[in-house]
Scaffold this active site. Structure first.
Site, PDB file in Angstrom:
ATOM      1  NE  ARG A 227      -4.321  -1.177  -0.012  1.00  0.00           N
ATOM      2  CZ  ARG A 227      -4.547  -2.099  -0.958  1.00  0.00           C
ATOM      3  NH1 ARG A 227      -3.616  -2.368  -1.842  1.00  0.00           N
ATOM      4  NH2 ARG A 227      -5.696  -2.733  -1.004  1.00  0.00           N
TER       5      ARG A 227
ATOM      6  CD  GLU B   2      -2.608   3.576  -6.427  1.00  0.00           C
ATOM      7  OE1 GLU B   2      -3.643   2.935  -6.724  1.00  0.00           O
ATOM      8  OE2 GLU B   2      -1.590   3.023  -5.992  1.00  0.00           O
TER       9      GLU B   2
ATOM     10  CG  HIS C   9      -1.875  -0.441  -7.444  1.00  0.00           C
ATOM     11  ND1 HIS C   9      -2.418   0.381  -6.488  1.00  0.00           N
ATOM     12  CD2 HIS C   9      -1.922  -1.689  -6.919  1.00  0.00           C
ATOM     13  CE1 HIS C   9      -2.804  -0.348  -5.443  1.00  0.00           C
ATOM     14  NE2 HIS C   9      -2.514  -1.600  -5.684  1.00  0.00           N
TER      15      HIS C   9
END
Length: 332
Positions: free
Chosen positions: A249, A278, A297
């Protein structure tokens, strides 16, 4: 396969900004996991919400970031389970789902552990072989440079020896790396032997591991306690020759502090797949540094992760149909 007692209506919510989740092959994998045992529907964002949820027993939500309060309101009178096809819950409005008495399950770490560990291993290899410099030299016609670093004998600090952490340890040991592990739980002797762990400790030992390791990889859930667990103070503990890896994360790491450490040469580099904010701003300074490898990601975005999460979701559909408690419930 769990013995069923009824056929359920299952609604799948693809992610609106991740086209792959609507790809026919991806959807077919989920349908195959359900095996025709239930009625399968796909949410259409161009149609009214309420009618699509009116007769739905079970919702499968990609990543837990698709569902809205309007959807929950429409589903609450009948829906018996909200299945998140993902691990993290930091972006999920759990309190609202609880207020509607809809149970929530996720697909925990083991279902994406291989994918995350492979991405972390890729970062380690690319950083130690100085990939960005190699690529620049290739473009300039410069051969035979730069020199890289072998992994054999380097120490890897793993913060969070859960599913992805142990899979990374398994891979790193095969390259001759020494494993230093931190976890809130007791790490058993069988794990120490199995994963070649040379040091293991609790969070109180985190600073020690950070100061000693050549590569630091974080594998934690994001909570109030773990947010910015890698801050400026801890980055300052790292050796100037060491690397930071984050495939978990983004907010586990203070990105402003990381940028400063990278720009000032306090650490050698970083491999990053998850970010505090994001979608990304591709013009950000972090993405222009030659000692940083970044991906968008995608560490968990593999065929294996999708298949395993599909099978996990299908198992819970069958369990609800059979009147059993679902697996991996997270709303309690």
């Amino acid at each position: 396969m769990t013995k069923m007692t009824e056929r359920l209506n299952v609604l799948y919510l693809p992610h609106p900004v991740i086209p792959d989740t609507s790809d026919p092959e991806m959807v077919r994998t989920l349908e195959d996991a359900l095996g025709g045992r239930h009625n399968f529907f796909i949410f259409d964002p161009d149609q009214p919400i309420a009618p699509q949820f009116a007769e739905i027993d079970f919702v499968i939500d990609v990543g837990g970031s698709v569902g809205t309060r309007e959807m929950v309101d429409a589903a609450a009178h009948r829906c018996r389970m909200w299945q998140i096809m993902g691990t993290g819950l930091d972006h999920f409005d759990m309190d609202y789902w609880r207020s509607k008495n809809i149970p929530v399950c996720n697909c925990p770490g083991p279902f994406s552990a291989v994918a995350l560990s492979e991405c972390a291993m890729m970062f380690i290899l690319m950083l130690t072989r100085r990939y960005n410099e190699v690529k620049a030299n290739m473009g300039d016609g410069i051969m035979y440079m730069p020199f890289g670093f072998e992994l054999d004998g380097l120490s890897l600090g793993i913060v969070g020896l859960g599913a992805s952490g142990t899979e990374l340890a398994r891979r790193a040991v095969s390259f001759g790396m020494k494993i230093l592990a931190i976890d809130i739980r007791d790490i058993g002797n069988d794990e120490v032997e199995k994963y070649g762990i040379e040091f293991h400790g609790k969070p109180d030992h985190l600073d020690k591991v950070i100061s000693e390791c050549d590569v630091l990889s974080v594998h934690l859930h994001l909570t109030d306690e773990t947010r910015h667990i890698i801050d400026q103070r801890r980055l300052d503990l790292m050796k100037p020759t060491s690397y930071l890896i984050n495939v978990a994360r983004g907010a586990l790491v203070d990105e402003d502090a990381l940028l400063t450490s990278l720009q000032e040469g306090k650490i050698a580099g970083a491999g990053i797949d998850a970010y505090g904010q994001e979608p990304l701003d591709p013009s950000g300074p972090l993405f222009k540094l030659p000692n940083v490898i970044t991906t968008n990601h995608i560490s968990g975005a593999t065929d294996g992760t999708w298949r395993k999460r599909s099978e996990c979701s299908a198992e819970n559909v069958d369990r609800i149909a059979a009147g059993l408690e679902p697996l991996y419930r997270v709303d309690k």
